[in-house]
Design a protein around this motif. Sequence first.
Motif, short mmCIF file in Angstrom:
data_model
loop_
_atom_site.label_atom_id
_atom_site.label_comp_id
_atom_site.label_asym_id
_atom_site.label_seq_id
_atom_site.Cartn_x
_atom_site.Cartn_y
_atom_site.Cartn_z
N ASP A 99 -24.26 15.29 74.83
CA ASP A 99 -25.18 15.05 73.72
C ASP A 99 -24.63 13.87 72.93
OD1 ASP A 99 -26.81 14.99 71.55
OD2 ASP A 99 -26.45 17.06 70.92
N ALA A 100 -25.22 12.71 73.12
CA ALA A 100 -24.69 11.48 72.52
C ALA A 100 -24.78 11.49 71.01
CB ALA A 100 -25.42 10.26 73.08
N THR A 101 -25.64 12.33 70.46
CA THR A 101 -25.83 12.34 69.01
C THR A 101 -24.86 13.27 68.29
OG1 THR A 101 -27.47 14.13 69.10
CG2 THR A 101 -28.28 11.87 69.34
N ALA A 102 -24.09 14.07 69.06
CA ALA A 102 -23.25 15.09 68.44
C ALA A 102 -21.80 14.67 68.32
CB ALA A 102 -23.34 16.38 69.26
N GLY A 103 -21.41 13.55 68.88
CA GLY A 103 -20.01 13.16 68.88
C GLY A 103 -19.64 12.29 67.69
N GLU A 104 -18.51 11.61 67.84
CA GLU A 104 -17.97 10.77 66.77
C GLU A 104 -18.21 9.29 67.02
OE1 GLU A 104 -14.12 13.30 65.38
OE2 GLU A 104 -14.04 12.50 67.42
N LEU A 105 -19.03 9.00 68.02
CA LEU A 105 -19.39 7.62 68.35
C LEU A 105 -20.84 7.35 68.00
CD1 LEU A 105 -17.67 7.31 71.86
CD2 LEU A 105 -16.83 6.42 69.68
N ILE A 106 -21.21 6.08 67.90
CA ILE A 106 -22.59 5.71 67.65
C ILE A 106 -23.43 6.05 68.88
CG2 ILE A 106 -24.14 3.75 67.23
CD1 ILE A 106 -21.80 2.42 65.76
N ALA A 107 -24.54 6.71 68.66
CA ALA A 107 -25.39 7.13 69.77
C ALA A 107 -26.23 5.97 70.29
CB ALA A 107 -26.30 8.27 69.32
N PRO A 108 -26.48 5.93 71.60
CA PRO A 108 -27.39 4.90 72.13
C PRO A 108 -28.79 5.06 71.56
CG PRO A 108 -26.18 6.02 73.90
CD PRO A 108 -25.97 6.82 72.65
N GLU A 109 -29.44 3.94 71.32
CA GLU A 109 -30.82 3.96 70.85
C GLU A 109 -31.80 3.65 71.97
OE1 GLU A 109 -32.38 4.88 68.32
OE2 GLU A 109 -30.79 5.22 66.86
#
Length: 363
Positions: A99-109
């Motif tokens: 889940d790219a939105t749940a981590g500590e990095l910027i999520a892909p758009e």
Amino acid sequence: MSDTAVSPPSYQCGGCGARVEYAPGTAVLQCPYCGHRQEIAGAGRAVREHAYTELATLPHKPAASVGAYTFVCPGCGARTESNALAQRCQFCATPLVADATAGELIAPEAVLPFAVDQAGVRTALGRWCRSRWFAPNSLKKVSVAETLKGTYLPHWTFDARTVSDYQGQRGEYYYTTETYTVTVDGKQETRTREVRHTRWYSASGTVRRKFDDVLVPATTTLPQKQLDRLAPWPLTEAVAYHGDYLAGYHALRYDTDPEVGLVEAKNRMAPVIEQDCKQDIGGDEQRVTSVNTTYSAVMYKLMLLPVWIAAYLHAGRSYQILINARTGEITGERPYSAAKITAAVLAALAVVAVLLWAYVRSH
């Protein structure tokens, strides 16, 4: 660095219970066994961009300080540590997508989904091998990759409005007549010719430009120059990010932070701005001695681009290539034929010798 536990979605086929994965060139997940297809939810959403000034307010960390994901496979329960955003379970091949939105990095758009499938790779590889200059004739028979891995590579894109004040010089040509002598059949002849000179004048001014989607690789896993050779990318075909597009493929996290990406983006804008300055100066030649650029309305987004990372075997050696999985463009290693190169050099030397002989004869 701390690990992040990840429970990927279950990509179970609704037809036979096996697994589904993204089908290149579509907006569906497809079972490789029974062919059952499932629509990707939310496909067609608009791609968003973010103002760069908002970056400081986001709760993200430098990429180097973020630990590996710990995937818990929904198929077999195996736990796998990885720095990848997506991959397959090494035990049962179930797609694993974080889940790219749940981590500590910027999520892909945005994501530019795969369009070239494995059959398309074979076609592109065969065409590429047949078109290589100075390659051994046997290379033309290569059409099958020894290894093949579909991978999404992270890239930053930047938009900006620029205003650039420049200082330079404008060169204007003028001509003078010059007299010289030549010897023809033992006799001297006087001839004239026009000689070009350049007169320089100071120049200054202001140019403006709007940049859109300046692309910068956000991974150091592969050489930047090699990735740049895969361009151009049809970025207008990108869709809003959804993890389902990654199912069945490998996807890298970014390891180049956006602040570093913006510096590189400005480096890529600089030659374009300098060319604008030269056009504004006019004349026959131009010199740009200084440029002072102001950037405004800077926008950014993280995008995933599809690449087939492949290797092919020739004469007992493996060569790596990269394939743009939207256009089929290929870049990478290739063998050379020493015999063909030698023949080309000898032919070029022969042409030079003939031209030199003709020049001596005429003078």
